[in-house]
Write a protein that holds these residues in place. Structure first.
Motif, PDB file in Angstrom:
ATOM      1  N   GLN A   1      34.718  76.346  20.762  1.00  0.00           N
ATOM      2  CA  GLN A   1      36.074  76.645  21.210  1.00  0.00           C
ATOM      3  C   GLN A   1      36.151  76.827  22.722  1.00  0.00           C
ATOM      4  O   GLN A   1      37.115  76.384  23.354  1.00  0.00           O
ATOM      5  CB  GLN A   1      36.613  77.902  20.510  1.00  0.00           C
ATOM      6  N   ASP A   2      35.134  77.436  23.344  1.00  0.00           N
ATOM      7  CA  ASP A   2      35.201  77.629  24.794  1.00  0.00           C
ATOM      8  C   ASP A   2      35.148  76.299  25.544  1.00  0.00           C
ATOM      9  O   ASP A   2      35.767  76.145  26.596  1.00  0.00           O
ATOM     10  CB  ASP A   2      34.117  78.589  25.292  1.00  0.00           C
TER      11      ASP A   2
ATOM     12  N   LEU B   1      36.403  73.415  24.261  1.00  0.00           N
ATOM     13  CA  LEU B   1      37.758  72.867  24.060  1.00  0.00           C
ATOM     14  C   LEU B   1      38.757  73.521  25.016  1.00  0.00           C
ATOM     15  O   LEU B   1      39.599  72.838  25.611  1.00  0.00           O
ATOM     16  CB  LEU B   1      38.206  73.066  22.609  1.00  0.00           C
ATOM     17  N   ASP B   2      38.651  74.833  25.179  1.00  0.00           N
ATOM     18  CA  ASP B   2      39.550  75.548  26.088  1.00  0.00           C
ATOM     19  C   ASP B   2      39.346  75.091  27.531  1.00  0.00           C
ATOM     20  O   ASP B   2      40.309  74.904  28.277  1.00  0.00           O
ATOM     21  CB  ASP B   2      39.327  77.058  25.989  1.00  0.00           C
ATOM     22  N   ALA B   3      38.087  74.901  27.923  1.00  0.00           N
ATOM     23  CA  ALA B   3      37.789  74.451  29.289  1.00  0.00           C
ATOM     24  C   ALA B   3      38.328  73.041  29.517  1.00  0.00           C
ATOM     25  O   ALA B   3      38.874  72.744  30.587  1.00  0.00           O
ATOM     26  CB  ALA B   3      36.276  74.504  29.539  1.00  0.00           C
ATOM     27  N   GLN B   4      38.200  72.162  28.513  1.00  0.00           N
ATOM     28  CA  GLN B   4      38.727  70.799  28.649  1.00  0.00           C
ATOM     29  C   GLN B   4      40.249  70.817  28.740  1.00  0.00           C
ATOM     30  O   GLN B   4      40.841  70.090  29.525  1.00  0.00           O
ATOM     31  CB  GLN B   4      38.267  69.931  27.480  1.00  0.00           C
ATOM     32  N   ARG B   5      40.900  71.652  27.929  1.00  0.00           N
ATOM     33  CA  ARG B   5      42.369  71.758  27.982  1.00  0.00           C
ATOM     34  C   ARG B   5      42.816  72.243  29.363  1.00  0.00           C
ATOM     35  O   ARG B   5      43.757  71.726  29.937  1.00  0.00           O
ATOM     36  CB  ARG B   5      42.875  72.687  26.880  1.00  0.00           C
ATOM     37  N   HIS B   6      42.101  73.232  29.910  1.00  0.00           N
ATOM     38  CA  HIS B   6      42.415  73.729  31.249  1.00  0.00           C
ATOM     39  C   HIS B   6      42.228  72.623  32.292  1.00  0.00           C
ATOM     40  O   HIS B   6      43.052  72.460  33.193  1.00  0.00           O
ATOM     41  CB  HIS B   6      41.523  74.935  31.567  1.00  0.00           C
TER      42      HIS B   6
ATOM     43  N   GLY C   1      43.139  69.839  20.226  1.00  0.00           N
ATOM     44  CA  GLY C   1      43.130  71.033  21.062  1.00  0.00           C
ATOM     45  C   GLY C   1      42.695  70.793  22.490  1.00  0.00           C
ATOM     46  O   GLY C   1      42.746  71.700  23.311  1.00  0.00           O
ATOM     47  N   ALA C   2      42.248  69.580  22.820  1.00  0.00           N
ATOM     48  CA  ALA C   2      41.792  69.297  24.179  1.00  0.00           C
ATOM     49  C   ALA C   2      42.301  67.953  24.677  1.00  0.00           C
ATOM     50  O   ALA C   2      41.844  67.465  25.696  1.00  0.00           O
ATOM     51  CB  ALA C   2      40.271  69.309  24.243  1.00  0.00           C
TER      52      ALA C   2
END
Length: 128
Positions: free
Chosen positions: A13-14, A16-21, A115-116
């Motif tokens: 998840q971290d 995916l979150d970094a890619q989304r950011h 999510g990304a």
């Protein structure tokens, strides 16, 4: 861990979150790129040139960017570089290498993972 047990597309998840950011930062950066003058500094521009069958398009004169525009652009670039390093140096890629499961394919798949997914180019204006 056996090779069969590791799924290179099971992104943490971290990550995916970094890619989304990262994709959000790209969208934020594209907005000023679309509206700022072509030259950061004041420039007189040039006429279109045709030489030896090649054509070089001209550029209009510009006053360049304001100090605030340059500072915002530089801030976005710095933030984007940092975010890209977070994605690039994530431990998941080392696990892909160790498992021999195709790190490059996994990196490409991350860009389209749920999510990304990247922001659509049509949404760049909305992000600005």
């Amino acid at each position: 861990m056996s090779r069969a047990a590791f799924d290179r597309h099971d992104f943490p998840q971290d990550l995916l979150d970094a890619q989304r950011h990262l994709t959000a930062l790209y969208a934020q950066l594209h907005a000023p790129q679309a509206r700022l003058p072509w030259s950061r500094e004041a420039h007189p521009g040039w006429e279109e040139e045709k030489e030896r069958g090649r054509q070089r398009p001209g550029r209009p004169a510009t006053d360049g960017w304001t100090a605030d525009e340059a500072a915002e652009y530089d801030r976005l670039w710095a933030e984007l570089r940092t975010a890209a390093a977070v994605v690039d140096c994530h431990p998941h890629w080392g696990r892909c290498r160790e498992a021999g499961t195709g790190e490059l394919a996994a990196r490409q798949a991350l860009k389209h993972a749920d999510g990304a997914a990247p922001v659509a180019r049509d949404n760049v204006t909305a992000a600005a």
